[in-house]
Design an enzyme around this catalytic site. Structure first.
Site: not given
Length: 181
Positions: A99, A92, A65, A156, A159
């Site tokens: 994810d 990320h 990301r 999460e 994740h």
């Protein structure tokens, strides 16, 4: 740093940040292409091989990301429980986080008790107030990813990232950024 594109016969891509189906309500990425650091890529490939041997598939929601995307997510939800503060960096943005969820052989997602990016306590690992099948699926995903070298995020269920993130620099201006922003 040369990131590797995620392509595997047992991995489906459903990059939510390339669609409006995410917490910002609008697309963040221009293209639905996933990239990872070579070490994370090798670990995810191993996880996909293990999943396929069990008649399962992996569905990837996000991988590398870029920093601009991390800032957009933080602007939408500035809560460090669920979104890494972009001023500190994200795993990320290092290319070492993914994810994902599990799907059956036909590509139907397994029940995990909540959807991806459900930013509530129901998404925490170890919940016993979700259906037993969802608990078992979360444990199955966690076990599979742990066998391949990933750590889980306790908040999460989707994740996973590599340990020792300080050994991986934040990536700015890599080739993937031009395809994503």
């Amino acid at each position: 740093m040369e990131l590797l594109r995620v392509v595997h016969p047992a991995i489906d891509l459903d990059l939510r940040y390339a669609t409006a189906n995410n917490i910002t309500g609008e697309p963040i990425y221009r293209t639905a292409i996933a990239y990872l650091h070579p070490v994370a890529h090798a670990a995810l490939t191993h996880a996909a091989d293990l999943a396929r041997a069990q008649g399962l598939r992996l569905r990837v929601f996000d991988a590398y990301r870029p920093a601009f995307a991390q800032r957009r997510l933080w602007a939408a939800l500035p809560d460090a429980t669920f979104i890494a503060d972009p001023s500190l960096g994200s795993n990320h943005t290092r290319g070492i986080a993914v994810d994902l969820t599990l799907a059956d052989a036909e590509g139907r997602e397994l029940d995990m008790g909540t959807g991806f990016d459900d930013m509530s306590e129901q998404s925490f690992h170890g919940r016993t107030d979700i259906p037993v099948e969802a608990q078992a699926n979360r444990l199955r995903l966690a076990g599979l990813m742990a066998l391949c070298g990933f750590n889980f995020n306790p908040h999460e269920w989707w994740h996973y990232d590599l340990p020792s993130p300080t050994g991986y620099p934040l990536l700015e201006g890599c080739h993937a950024d031009s395809e994503m922003g």
